[in-house]
Design a protein around this motif. Sequence first.
Motif, PDB file in Angstrom:
ATOM      1  N   ARG A 299       0.822  -1.201   0.000  1.00  0.00           N
ATOM      2  CA  ARG A 299       0.000   0.000   0.000  1.00  0.00           C
ATOM      3  C   ARG A 299       0.860   1.256   0.000  1.00  0.00           C
ATOM      4  NH1 ARG A 299      -4.114  -0.051   4.769  1.00  0.00           N
ATOM      5  NH2 ARG A 299      -4.382   2.069   3.967  1.00  0.00           N
ATOM      6  N   VAL A 300       2.058   1.152   0.554  1.00  0.00           N
ATOM      7  CA  VAL A 300       2.967   2.296   0.597  1.00  0.00           C
ATOM      8  C   VAL A 300       3.750   2.419  -0.709  1.00  0.00           C
ATOM      9  CG1 VAL A 300       4.985   3.301   1.736  1.00  0.00           C
ATOM     10  CG2 VAL A 300       3.185   2.230   3.097  1.00  0.00           C
ATOM     11  N   TYR A 301       4.363   1.317  -1.151  1.00  0.00           N
ATOM     12  CA  TYR A 301       5.257   1.357  -2.304  1.00  0.00           C
ATOM     13  C   TYR A 301       4.599   0.910  -3.613  1.00  0.00           C
ATOM     14  CZ  TYR A 301       9.055   2.171   0.964  1.00  0.00           C
ATOM     15  OH  TYR A 301       9.867   2.714   1.912  1.00  0.00           O
ATOM     16  N   GLY A 302       3.352   0.476  -3.561  1.00  0.00           N
ATOM     17  CA  GLY A 302       2.699   0.019  -4.780  1.00  0.00           C
ATOM     18  C   GLY A 302       3.375  -1.218  -5.326  1.00  0.00           C
ATOM     19  N   ASN A 303       3.402  -1.340  -6.647  1.00  0.00           N
ATOM     20  CA  ASN A 303       4.112  -2.459  -7.270  1.00  0.00           C
ATOM     21  C   ASN A 303       5.615  -2.261  -7.105  1.00  0.00           C
ATOM     22  OD1 ASN A 303       1.705  -3.646  -8.358  1.00  0.00           O
ATOM     23  ND2 ASN A 303       1.726  -2.084  -9.965  1.00  0.00           N
ATOM     24  N   TYR A 304       6.300  -3.317  -6.677  1.00  0.00           N
ATOM     25  CA  TYR A 304       7.735  -3.189  -6.457  1.00  0.00           C
ATOM     26  C   TYR A 304       8.485  -4.430  -6.935  1.00  0.00           C
ATOM     27  CZ  TYR A 304       7.091  -6.194  -2.337  1.00  0.00           C
ATOM     28  OH  TYR A 304       6.782  -7.240  -1.509  1.00  0.00           O
ATOM     29  N   VAL A 305       9.782  -4.249  -7.175  1.00  0.00           N
ATOM     30  CA  VAL A 305      10.684  -5.330  -7.587  1.00  0.00           C
ATOM     31  C   VAL A 305      11.954  -5.226  -6.749  1.00  0.00           C
ATOM     32  CG1 VAL A 305      12.123  -6.252  -9.454  1.00  0.00           C
ATOM     33  CG2 VAL A 305       9.814  -5.450  -9.946  1.00  0.00           C
ATOM     34  N   ILE A 306      12.471  -6.372  -6.301  1.00  0.00           N
ATOM     35  CA  ILE A 306      13.737  -6.419  -5.580  1.00  0.00           C
ATOM     36  C   ILE A 306      14.708  -7.290  -6.374  1.00  0.00           C
ATOM     37  CG2 ILE A 306      14.918  -7.108  -3.459  1.00  0.00           C
ATOM     38  CD1 ILE A 306      12.224  -6.741  -2.016  1.00  0.00           C
ATOM     39  N   ILE A 307      15.894  -6.766  -6.624  1.00  0.00           N
ATOM     40  CA  ILE A 307      16.916  -7.514  -7.360  1.00  0.00           C
ATOM     41  C   ILE A 307      18.129  -7.717  -6.456  1.00  0.00           C
ATOM     42  CG2 ILE A 307      18.373  -7.593  -9.421  1.00  0.00           C
ATOM     43  CD1 ILE A 307      16.482  -5.698 -10.791  1.00  0.00           C
ATOM     44  N   THR A 308      18.627  -8.939  -6.395  1.00  0.00           N
ATOM     45  CA  THR A 308      19.820  -9.260  -5.614  1.00  0.00           C
ATOM     46  C   THR A 308      21.024  -9.327  -6.551  1.00  0.00           C
ATOM     47  OG1 THR A 308      18.539 -10.497  -3.987  1.00  0.00           O
ATOM     48  CG2 THR A 308      20.900 -10.941  -4.079  1.00  0.00           C
ATOM     49  N   HIS A 309      22.099  -8.636  -6.168  1.00  0.00           N
ATOM     50  CA  HIS A 309      23.310  -8.537  -6.991  1.00  0.00           C
ATOM     51  C   HIS A 309      24.499  -9.164  -6.273  1.00  0.00           C
ATOM     52  CE1 HIS A 309      20.909  -5.534  -9.145  1.00  0.00           C
ATOM     53  NE2 HIS A 309      20.712  -4.937  -7.977  1.00  0.00           N
ATOM     54  N   ALA A 310      25.591  -9.287  -6.976  1.00  0.00           N
ATOM     55  CA  ALA A 310      26.832  -9.741  -6.349  1.00  0.00           C
ATOM     56  C   ALA A 310      27.343  -8.661  -5.407  1.00  0.00           C
ATOM     57  CB  ALA A 310      27.875 -10.051  -7.424  1.00  0.00           C
ATOM     58  N   GLY A 311      28.263  -9.049  -4.527  1.00  0.00           N
ATOM     59  CA  GLY A 311      28.865  -8.087  -3.624  1.00  0.00           C
ATOM     60  C   GLY A 311      28.007  -7.723  -2.439  1.00  0.00           C
ATOM     61  N   GLY A 312      26.910  -8.448  -2.197  1.00  0.00           N
ATOM     62  CA  GLY A 312      26.045  -8.146  -1.063  1.00  0.00           C
ATOM     63  C   GLY A 312      25.055  -7.031  -1.325  1.00  0.00           C
ATOM     64  N   TYR A 313      24.913  -6.611  -2.577  1.00  0.00           N
ATOM     65  CA  TYR A 313      24.011  -5.505  -2.911  1.00  0.00           C
ATOM     66  C   TYR A 313      22.608  -6.010  -3.269  1.00  0.00           C
ATOM     67  CZ  TYR A 313      28.024  -2.337  -3.210  1.00  0.00           C
ATOM     68  OH  TYR A 313      29.136  -1.587  -2.925  1.00  0.00           O
ATOM     69  N   GLN A 314      21.603  -5.200  -2.935  1.00  0.00           N
ATOM     70  CA  GLN A 314      20.232  -5.415  -3.382  1.00  0.00           C
ATOM     71  C   GLN A 314      19.648  -4.069  -3.783  1.00  0.00           C
ATOM     72  OE1 GLN A 314      18.749  -7.641   0.141  1.00  0.00           O
ATOM     73  NE2 GLN A 314      18.053  -9.161  -1.332  1.00  0.00           N
ATOM     74  N   SER A 315      18.843  -4.056  -4.844  1.00  0.00           N
ATOM     75  CA  SER A 315      18.189  -2.820  -5.287  1.00  0.00           C
ATOM     76  C   SER A 315      16.677  -3.004  -5.239  1.00  0.00           C
ATOM     77  CB  SER A 315      18.642  -2.447  -6.707  1.00  0.00           C
ATOM     78  OG  SER A 315      18.420  -3.520  -7.611  1.00  0.00           O
ATOM     79  N   PHE A 316      15.983  -1.917  -4.872  1.00  0.00           N
ATOM     80  CA  PHE A 316      14.539  -1.946  -4.635  1.00  0.00           C
ATOM     81  C   PHE A 316      13.888  -0.852  -5.476  1.00  0.00           C
ATOM     82  CE2 PHE A 316      11.015  -0.201  -1.951  1.00  0.00           C
ATOM     83  CZ  PHE A 316      10.164  -1.293  -2.028  1.00  0.00           C
ATOM     84  N   TYR A 317      12.935  -1.244  -6.339  1.00  0.00           N
ATOM     85  CA  TYR A 317      12.275  -0.325  -7.261  1.00  0.00           C
ATOM     86  C   TYR A 317      10.781  -0.293  -6.910  1.00  0.00           C
ATOM     87  CZ  TYR A 317      16.480  -1.916  -9.736  1.00  0.00           C
ATOM     88  OH  TYR A 317      17.767  -2.287 -10.060  1.00  0.00           O
ATOM     89  N   ALA A 318      10.217   0.909  -6.718  1.00  0.00           N
ATOM     90  CA  ALA A 318       8.844   0.990  -6.227  1.00  0.00           C
ATOM     91  C   ALA A 318       7.993   1.978  -7.031  1.00  0.00           C
ATOM     92  CB  ALA A 318       8.847   1.387  -4.757  1.00  0.00           C
ATOM     93  N   HIS A 319       6.656   1.901  -6.793  1.00  0.00           N
ATOM     94  CA  HIS A 319       5.620   2.721  -7.439  1.00  0.00           C
ATOM     95  C   HIS A 319       5.513   2.408  -8.935  1.00  0.00           C
ATOM     96  CE1 HIS A 319       5.483   4.860  -3.683  1.00  0.00           C
ATOM     97  NE2 HIS A 319       6.719   5.297  -3.810  1.00  0.00           N
ATOM     98  N   LEU A 320       5.755   1.161  -9.303  1.00  0.00           N
ATOM     99  CA  LEU A 320       5.791   0.765 -10.709  1.00  0.00           C
ATOM    100  C   LEU A 320       4.391   0.604 -11.286  1.00  0.00           C
ATOM    101  CD1 LEU A 320       8.494  -1.996 -10.200  1.00  0.00           C
ATOM    102  CD2 LEU A 320       8.889   0.372 -10.909  1.00  0.00           C
ATOM    103  N   SER A 321       4.253   0.912 -12.561  1.00  0.00           N
ATOM    104  CA  SER A 321       2.966   0.702 -13.240  1.00  0.00           C
ATOM    105  C   SER A 321       2.892  -0.698 -13.838  1.00  0.00           C
ATOM    106  CB  SER A 321       2.760   1.744 -14.338  1.00  0.00           C
ATOM    107  OG  SER A 321       3.793   1.659 -15.321  1.00  0.00           O
ATOM    108  N   LYS A 322       4.034  -1.221 -14.280  1.00  0.00           N
ATOM    109  CA  LYS A 322       4.098  -2.563 -14.855  1.00  0.00           C
ATOM    110  C   LYS A 322       5.393  -3.245 -14.427  1.00  0.00           C
ATOM    111  CE  LYS A 322       1.394  -1.602 -19.047  1.00  0.00           C
ATOM    112  NZ  LYS A 322       1.411  -1.606 -20.537  1.00  0.00           N
ATOM    113  N   VAL A 323       5.346  -4.567 -14.370  1.00  0.00           N
ATOM    114  CA  VAL A 323       6.533  -5.370 -14.061  1.00  0.00           C
ATOM    115  C   VAL A 323       6.722  -6.368 -15.197  1.00  0.00           C
ATOM    116  CG1 VAL A 323       7.569  -7.038 -12.491  1.00  0.00           C
ATOM    117  CG2 VAL A 323       6.267  -5.118 -11.570  1.00  0.00           C
TER     118      VAL A 323
END
Length: 370
Positions: A299-323
């Motif tokens: 309800r806060v971030y709407g549609n979201y995607v989380i991607i896990t990367h090398a090196g211990g990194y993760q990226s978070f994308y929010a308020h998306l209209s389409k995935v």
Amino acid sequence: MNIFTYMESEKIAEKRYTAIPKDLNSKLSFKNQIKVSSLPREPKFFVKKAKININNFQILKMPLTAIILASFFLACFFVIFSINRFSIKNIKFHQTSDVKNAMREYLFPDSAMPLNKNNITEIPDFVSIVTFKNYTVGKGDTISGIAYKFGLKKMGTILAVNDITNAKRLFPGQKLIIPSIDGLFHTVKSGENLSGIAKKYELQITALLDANDLSDATVKPGQKIFIPGASMSTFSLRKALGELFIYPIRGRLTSGFGYRRDPFTGFRSFHTGVDLAARKGTPVKSVLDGRISEIGYSRVYGNYVIITHAGGYQSFYAHLSKVYVKRRQTVSQGSRVAAVGNTGRSTGAHLHLSIYKNGKLINPLSVLTK
């Protein structure tokens, strides 16, 4: 704290407050474990009643005790099968600085982790002895310029040999050693031998003997062996050059990382990422190679995607209209994963981007490069 526990806390907070708390990091307590699946509900089957001729079913003629025992063992089998198949796994974030990360053991087999394999050039069976020259960095010098000056094809050679983790911090007067051929050092670990090292880098053992002027294959822990033709991993090279992450969209920065005035409540609150304004439908690209670890709606971030990367990194994308991606799908840096939208708690079409390092929030602007 990690992305998944943070998202769960948001769902709890939504039921208690109509607005985001001033400081989620201080008001909410999170365990450093995450659940990546939930037990599915068993489907209900409705069977139409029918008359059965007992003479056609021999099992009904068996003693009652035998029938009960058979049913019991059959039920145990299905219970064990269900537990093994659908058990919830608790995964802890690794607090190391290497390429292991929170989702590696569950989502990434060693062979599937991106950006961690050294690229090896073809080396002849005989290699001349590698020699080194001392060089003092002058004003205006760059890594690529120094590599070209000494006839090296890979600037990663200079970075690796001199343990340079940030090429932008090269300064006049800095002392460097320059090898006569491209390659990098390998520090021998306990239990390793020269044959195993050669196999790891897909080389003939004679190439290592010749390059390092070794009379035999005896090596000891801590000894540095020069690997001719070896390259830095793509991940390490991009990190050293400051080109690790790219911007997911071309947009206007409307809100930065850190404390700000909440656009809905007007109160001071902590913003966990950056907001980039763009038109609805603008393609959202992966900031780095990785794998889709979660897709959902909040309800806060709407549609979201989380991607896990090398090196211990993760990226978070929010308020998306389409995935456009699916969970556990591998993606390359720059590939389209979603589209900008206005879903969730949003004042207009934009992308919210958060970056995590070993489960902890960092400022995305500290790693992004255009």
